[in-house]
Design a protein around this motif. Sequence first.
Motif, PDB file in Angstrom:
ATOM      1  N   UNK A  93      76.019  25.065  44.716  1.00 37.31           N
ATOM      2  CA  UNK A  93      77.053  26.334  44.357  1.00 37.31           C
ATOM      3  C   UNK A  93      78.475  26.132  44.664  1.00 37.31           C
ATOM      4  N   UNK A  94      78.637  25.879  46.240  1.00 36.15           N
ATOM      5  CA  UNK A  94      80.495  25.743  46.461  1.00 36.15           C
ATOM      6  C   UNK A  94      81.233  25.016  45.573  1.00 36.15           C
ATOM      7  N   UNK A  95      80.727  24.082  45.229  1.00 36.05           N
ATOM      8  CA  UNK A  95      81.416  23.103  44.334  1.00 36.05           C
ATOM      9  C   UNK A  95      81.777  23.648  42.694  1.00 36.05           C
TER      10      UNK A  95
ATOM     11  N   UNK B 262      75.096  33.777  50.786  1.00 34.35           N
ATOM     12  CA  UNK B 262      75.262  32.443  51.562  1.00 34.35           C
ATOM     13  C   UNK B 262      76.101  31.353  50.666  1.00 34.35           C
ATOM     14  N   UNK B 263      75.525  30.327  49.997  1.00 30.35           N
ATOM     15  CA  UNK B 263      76.351  29.491  49.412  1.00 30.35           C
ATOM     16  C   UNK B 263      77.289  29.886  48.265  1.00 30.35           C
ATOM     17  N   UNK B 264      76.686  30.595  47.291  1.00 28.09           N
ATOM     18  CA  UNK B 264      77.311  30.878  46.060  1.00 28.09           C
ATOM     19  C   UNK B 264      78.290  31.926  46.476  1.00 28.09           C
TER      20      UNK B 264
ATOM     21  N   UNK C 143      78.393  42.002  41.634  1.00 20.81           N
ATOM     22  CA  UNK C 143      79.975  42.406  41.958  1.00 20.81           C
ATOM     23  C   UNK C 143      80.624  41.427  42.909  1.00 20.81           C
ATOM     24  N   UNK C 144      79.950  40.883  43.733  1.00 18.67           N
ATOM     25  CA  UNK C 144      80.467  39.851  44.611  1.00 18.67           C
ATOM     26  C   UNK C 144      80.938  38.664  43.786  1.00 18.67           C
ATOM     27  N   UNK C 145      80.164  38.446  42.607  1.00 15.34           N
ATOM     28  CA  UNK C 145      80.475  37.414  41.842  1.00 15.34           C
ATOM     29  C   UNK C 145      81.553  37.595  40.881  1.00 15.34           C
ATOM     30  N   UNK C 146      81.673  38.895  40.692  1.00 12.87           N
ATOM     31  CA  UNK C 146      82.818  39.279  39.664  1.00 12.87           C
ATOM     32  C   UNK C 146      84.055  39.113  40.498  1.00 12.87           C
ATOM     33  N   UNK C 147      84.143  39.614  41.734  1.00 17.36           N
ATOM     34  CA  UNK C 147      85.400  39.387  42.609  1.00 17.36           C
ATOM     35  C   UNK C 147      85.774  38.018  42.863  1.00 17.36           C
ATOM     36  N   UNK C 148      84.758  37.265  42.774  1.00 14.94           N
ATOM     37  CA  UNK C 148      84.997  35.769  43.188  1.00 14.94           C
ATOM     38  C   UNK C 148      85.803  35.091  41.945  1.00 14.94           C
ATOM     39  N   UNK C 149      84.994  35.424  40.481  1.00 12.03           N
ATOM     40  CA  UNK C 149      85.890  35.125  39.390  1.00 12.03           C
ATOM     41  C   UNK C 149      87.249  35.391  39.403  1.00 12.03           C
ATOM     42  N   UNK C 150      87.410  36.702  39.686  1.00 12.54           N
ATOM     43  CA  UNK C 150      88.862  37.160  39.701  1.00 12.54           C
ATOM     44  C   UNK C 150      89.644  36.457  40.603  1.00 12.54           C
ATOM     45  N   UNK C 151      89.267  36.310  41.727  1.00 12.22           N
ATOM     46  CA  UNK C 151      90.008  35.332  42.750  1.00 12.22           C
ATOM     47  C   UNK C 151      90.611  33.942  42.058  1.00 12.22           C
ATOM     48  N   UNK C 152      89.477  33.528  41.525  1.00  7.88           N
ATOM     49  CA  UNK C 152      89.617  31.943  41.294  1.00  7.88           C
ATOM     50  C   UNK C 152      90.639  31.986  39.771  1.00  7.88           C
TER      51      UNK C 152
END
Length: 691
Positions: A390-392, A154-156, A108-117
């Motif tokens: 991961x952050x890059x 953390x990083x991701x 779910x956190x990853x989906x939110x990250x994808x949506x923002x970017x």
Amino acid sequence: MRVLESARALPAQPVLRLPTLLFLASLVYLVTRLAVIVYPQDAGLTVMADELPTANVALALEQGLVMPLPLYQTKPFAAGTVYQGLLTYPLRAVFGDTLFATKLAAVIWGIATMLVWTVLAWRFFGRGAALVVATLHSLAPPFFALMSVTAWGNHHESSLPVGLALLALLAALRRRPDGPASLLSFIAGLTAGFAVYFCYTSAIAFVFFTILIALAGGGVGRLRVYLLFWAGAVLGFAPILWSAKLYGWDALGTIDTYTGYASGAMVHARDMFLENRLALSLKKFLAFWGSDLWRSFLYPRAVATGARLLAAGLLAGAAVLLVRRAAPALVTMVRDRRARTTKEDVQRLAALAILVYPLVFAAVYAASGFRIYPSFSWDAGSYAHFRYFAPVFPFVFLIIGVGLQEAWEFAGERKPLRGVVAAFATILLFFSLPYYVSLGASGPGFDAWLYRGAGKMDLIARLAAETTKHQDTFAVKLDRIRHLSEPDRAILFEQIGKISADAFQMGATLNAELPNDYWPFLARGLGYYRAETSYEPGDEKRLDEFAAKVKKSLPDANLQSSSHFAEGVGWGLSFASQEAMARLVPLVAAWNTAPEHWSTSLRVGLGRRIGSGFYIDDRLGKPDDRFYYEGVGAQIRRNVRFQCRRMDPAAVAVLESSPLRRGALIAGYLHEDRQLMGMNTHDASPNAPDS
């Protein structure tokens, strides 16, 4: 790319709208990540020891907090793990105490990250760039897919607050320095400051945010935006004061008291100059671009073409961005210092920022103590080694997306060139699809409900560490212990004994104030500590000297305590020399100079080492010793109680392959139950579910 062509022909009626793209991308992302969880290439990848403690916050909320919230972090400087745990809390209410709930929080956190970017790409670069970004997130390379189902907090996960901060800042720069820009710049600073608190890797992005404001021009007019951004950043980073009060300087990542390792940018920079590591740093910087970043995609060697395709896409996208957007932005900055608020100005600034960020990230990596060694393989099992990269990745995806969009627009009506761009984009975007399709054929699947979702043993160990510190009153320590169930309390005393001799004395004092006697668990923990700190690996020929040295540490003449102490010695001994364990069992069995009854207890302790693992294979067949397998069974029972719901069927088949082993395993189950639950020995079969 047909989307871009349609968009150019019918700008008022776009074929693909943003909500539709976000919905479809989220659906694909969810399906692909569930496939990674249920059908991993390697079952061992699905249980990462470092991710289970992130759900300890959720577990503590269910049972009642007995420590300040920052003390539930996995490390003093890992604040993001608390927030990952908070997201896990409602999911545990639906899916129970399962590993699936913990990993679903990461998804779910990853989906939110994808949506923002994706929104960021749509708003400031175009529909085509957003489509590419969403696709690369959803059908990501193996490394990024594995990171997005691992709940490290953390990083991701830091890419979410970083993306939000960049989105708010670019929106602020689109407006005049006064009015709405003030609120947006404050929000950008607040999110950026929190991102640094969340994960210190985000400090690289924070530096770029401040530079981006300066590059936007406007002189004194931008000063208000700059000050509000910094005010928000200070407020966003402010929770570090709470952590610093509890951890001291450890909260800044200088020294991790729980591992003893030096860490943090300050320490790495100091070491770089003191050790004259400038040449090594330059070599690492070049290696990052020459091999390390491409290896981190983790495509198998047989299809390493995928890594080369992404590398080519990144370099081509960077080149196109540099020529068409970043270079004009630099020229404009030199010629004119007025505020740049048009959409084109901000796009150029953003292009410059996302190009420079990976370069500075690589420079910081080169100066750090972290290093990717050539021996790290290309298979999926290596993904933990590349976690700092991961952050890059969101920046890499964005550069590729904007580069492809610019290349498509440059092709214009030239069909041959447009065909080349479309073919390259199609292969690049969907090259990872076979990886996801092949997951179902990699094995029978993984039972995500087999394991518990929180690292309860880690939580008890943290409670033990905090209980032995001196800042709390004795009454507070007792209240914290009384809060625990009897089995948890017993393990806590064992963990106290493992910390140090001073902690053992503190535990003995606390034990005297409680109605039940936990002295045997303290004794076993102290035995573990003495063995771990006194035995040198490879010293099997000097076991008699070791026995004489450790015998002086006996906490009590009582037979029961002495037996538990000896069991702890065997447990600690096995960790000190894993390779020699098969040789140690027969040696200990014939250990004539050891104290009376020690041989039996030591062999039980040696078996606990194997029982501590999640997975068991035929390597267990070497020391066919009844007491050794009793220790294996005792620790398996503890795992079933605290970590797993039941043992893996394949492991059970190995352990039950002979009557001796099966009898010893059941004896170990009973042994552990009697210790932790008095005489409550129900469900003692090695494959029984936890009661």
